[in-house]
Write an enzyme that holds these catalytic residues in place. Structure first.
Site, PDB file in Angstrom:
ATOM      1  N   ALA A 194       0.812  -1.209   0.000  1.00 28.34           N
ATOM      2  CA  ALA A 194       0.000   0.000   0.000  1.00 28.34           C
ATOM      3  C   ALA A 194       0.846   1.261   0.000  1.00 28.34           C
ATOM      4  CB  ALA A 194      -0.907  -0.048   1.229  1.00 28.34           C
ATOM      5  N   ARG A 427       6.676   0.147  14.145  1.00 30.74           N
ATOM      6  CA  ARG A 427       5.444  -0.634  14.245  1.00 30.74           C
ATOM      7  C   ARG A 427       5.323  -1.429  15.533  1.00 30.74           C
ATOM      8  NH1 ARG A 427       5.255  -2.740   8.020  1.00 30.74           N
ATOM      9  NH2 ARG A 427       4.664  -0.696   7.265  1.00 30.74           N
TER      10      ARG A 427
END
Ligand code: FAD
Ligand code: SIN
Length: 598
Positions: A194, A427
């Protein structure tokens, strides 16, 4: 839905599918009901075996089902044509999967299935089938063909970005290549990518006056990986990233937009104009380049074994074809690019019991066959416990909400309406912080300005994942949180943007304040996203054996390998890795072979 409505629906879908001439001839179609294979529906409309298979007896279907698909397209039109005709809000014929085979969803002799539901949960009607996903079973058994052994120069396993890049590069260096994919479609996880592709010192950065360096990308990558990365591989990633952007551009890709993802010191995430998703775009470019070169690509073709001779040199692969059964391809080099194992819950839980039961953002083929067949061929595995959870998978789904939404300015708030973390931290830290909140979830909050800055966000509206309000207070009411607290959170954040100083969470990059109505929120939860571990490789992408020596004739690239990212991968570094290491693997594999005359 009652049987009567089902029948009307099936007839309506059939009406879209059947050739106009046939439909005019058959207005009185008798349909037996729900889950009926398409062959019977065709038969009911006087379309027999010959029309689809071309011959009346001893029908042979190739694993890729190319012949059948040509027939589907002849009668019904290509996906692009069907897509152009559709007025439905969700248009499976025009999805990000690209020009895939009709038989991926529509089956002649078994229940049809909506492949989109491997990741989504659309309630899509499909002629002769259901929208429930069915497990793809590759039949076992020996090849029925007389010659069950084929030969080529280089076999590439996996059609993600790493495999396709390796195949194209090896082909361009003169090798005869066979590219194998176990799923019915090509593209792997790469097609889902993405946010973008990281690269330093590119012409696109220079045009935007972004001051980046290979050294800074290397340092960010090592810091993100907690300095456990293989430094040589991390350096190769950073050093070759700009030339990989140039290579992709030279073969037709547009990755000229530059944004940022978490853990990066500057904007270096490259993606298509307007901030569209990177994966489907580059996979389509790679598919076209492979097709233009007439590379032999076979879907529904699972590699079950890597073959070696007595001296330990890799000599080929054993393939399980969907229709053909088991056969062998002898090759002078094998490139393994079969991706990771995030979609294999048992394997994930084996290495990380605490992740048991967590959703995944991955495509269903990401089951880790690569590490298994690689290890069986003697490869050393490394960092297998390093499994990445992505902080923002839409709650209750498998849809990844790209980090680029945060990169372009969105904030994270908890169910009490408060920020709780630096949204652009790595993350692992962001995920840990979300899991510590009420309900182990949080909301990504953005405004119209951020929505307009990134094309991908429109997709989340399309998928009905977004809640909205005209003011922060209105949005808070929709989300069930105290309105004055969310309004205060946004105001405090906006002041931090104005002052370029986030006292609370030390977020360094705050490109946009949240001041433009409407206000939007997506509920998110962390999900299994990426497996950093895999086959040990050296700088030439040669697979390293337990003895520490390279296994002759055996190369690997992409997510199936371990070492580039250490304990934690930075967003955008994987696509970069697939192109750079895919090119190195393709080149080195081709060097090993004396090209077979094409
Ligand atoms: P894949 O693309 O996964 O391809 C491997 C292929 O091998 C698959 O098609 C698989 O079916 C096939 N295969 C497996 N076993 C066999 C077998 N036995 N025989 C034959 N074929 C086999 N990274 C970024 O850098 N930027 C992003 O923006 C980004 N966004 C992402 C978004 C999502 C939703 C996901 C899931 C990942 C994202 N990533 C992103 C990560 C990145 O997309 C992947 O890590 C990368 O594409 C892996 O590429 P690959 O070629 O190594 O493997
Ligand atoms: C994302 O767009 O958030 C995913 C990026 C990545 O995994 O590299």
């Amino acid at each position: 839905m009652g049987n009567h409505r089902k029948i009307i629906l099936i007839v309506a879908v059939l009406a879209m599918l059947l050739p106009v001439g046939l439909l005019q001839a058959k207005t009185d179609i008798q349909v037996a009901g729900g889950n009926i294979a398409l062959a019977e529906l065709h038969k009911a409309n006087k379309v027999g075996c010959v029309e689809c298979h071309g011959v009346s007896e001893k029908i042979v279907v190739d694993d890729s089902e190319k012949g059948i698909n040509i027939k589907c397209i002849e009668c019904h039109g290509a996906l692009s044509e069907l897509s152009a005709k559709s007025k439905d809000p969700i248009n499976p014929h025009g999805s990000h999967l690209g020009e895939i085979n009709c038989t991926v969803c529509h089956s002649g002799h078994e229940q049809s299935r909506v492949y989109c539901n491997s990741c989504h949960s659309f309630n899509l009607p499909i002629a002769g089938g259901s929208s429930e996903i069915k497990k793809i079973v590759v039949p076992s058994g020996k090849s029925t063909k007389k010659s069950a052994v084929e030969k080529c120069d280089v076999v590439v396993i996996g059609t993600g970005a790493a495999g396709m890049t390796a195949a194209i590069t090896a082909h361009d260096a003169g090798a005869k290549v066979i590219l194998l994919e176990k799923q019915p479609i090509t593209g792997g996880n790469s097609m889902l990518a993405a946010g973008g592709m990281n690269a330093a010192e590119t012409s696109f950065q220079k045009a935007k006056n972004i001051n980046d360096s290979v050294e800074l990308m290397y340092e960010d990558t090592m810091k993100g990986g907690k300095n456990t990365n293989d430094p040589e591989l991390a350096r190769i990633l950073a050093k070759n990233s700009a030339s990989s952007v140039d290579w992709l551009t030279s073969i037709g890709a547009d990755i000229s937009d530059v944004g940022r993802m978490a853990g990066a010191s500057v904007n270096r995430t490259h993606r298509p104009t307007g901030g569209a998703a990177v994966g489907s775009h580059i996979v389509n470019v790679l598919r076209k380049n492979a097709a233009d070169r007439k590379i032999d690509i076979r879907v529904n073709s699972k590699v079950v074994k890597i073959l070696e001779n007595k001296g330990g040199k890799v000599t080929g692969v054993v393939v399980q074809g969907k229709h053909r059964g088991e056969y062998t391809i002898e090759a002078k080099a094998v490139v393994l690019a079969a991706g990771g194992f995030s979609a294999n819950p048992e394997k994930v839980a084996y290495y990380r019991p605490e992740f048991k039961g967590m959703t995944t953002s991955n495509q269903p083929g990401a089951t880790g066959d690569g590490v298994e067949i690689g290890a069986n061929a003697g490869a050393e595995l490394k960092d297998m416990k390093e499994i990445q959870i992505h902080p923002t998978v839409a709650a209750g789904s498998r849809i990844l909400i790209t980090e680029a939404v945060r990169g372009n300015g969105a904030i994270l708030v908890n169910h009490e309406g408060k920020r709780f973390v630096n949204e652009l931290t790595t993350r692992d830290k962001a995920s840990e912080a979300i899991l510590a909140q009420t309900g182990q979830s949080a909301f990504l909050v953005l405004d119209e300005g951020i929505r307009k800055s990134l094309k991908q966000i429109d997709g989340y509206f399309h998928l009905e994942l977004v809640k909205e309000g005209n003011t922060p207070e209105e949005l808070a009411k929709v989300l069930g949180m105290p309105p004055e607290i969310l309004a205060q959170t946004i105001e405090t954040y906006n002041k931090a943007v104005d002052a370029k100083n986030d006292d609370e969470f030390k977020r360094s990059d705050m490109p946009l304040a949240l001041r433009t109505a409407k206000y939007y929120a997506i509920e998110i939860k962390p999900g299994i996203h990426y497996t950093m571990g895999g086959l040990k490789i050296n700088a030439n992408t040669q697979v390293i054996a337990k003895s520490g020596k390279p296994i002759p004739g055996f190369f690997a690239a992409g997510e199936v390998t371990g070492g580039v990212h250490g304990a934690n991968r930075l967003g955008g570094n994987s696509i970069s890795e697939t192109i750079t290491f895919g090119r190195i693997a393709g080149d080195n594999a081709a060097k090993l072979v004396k090209p077979v005359k094409k």
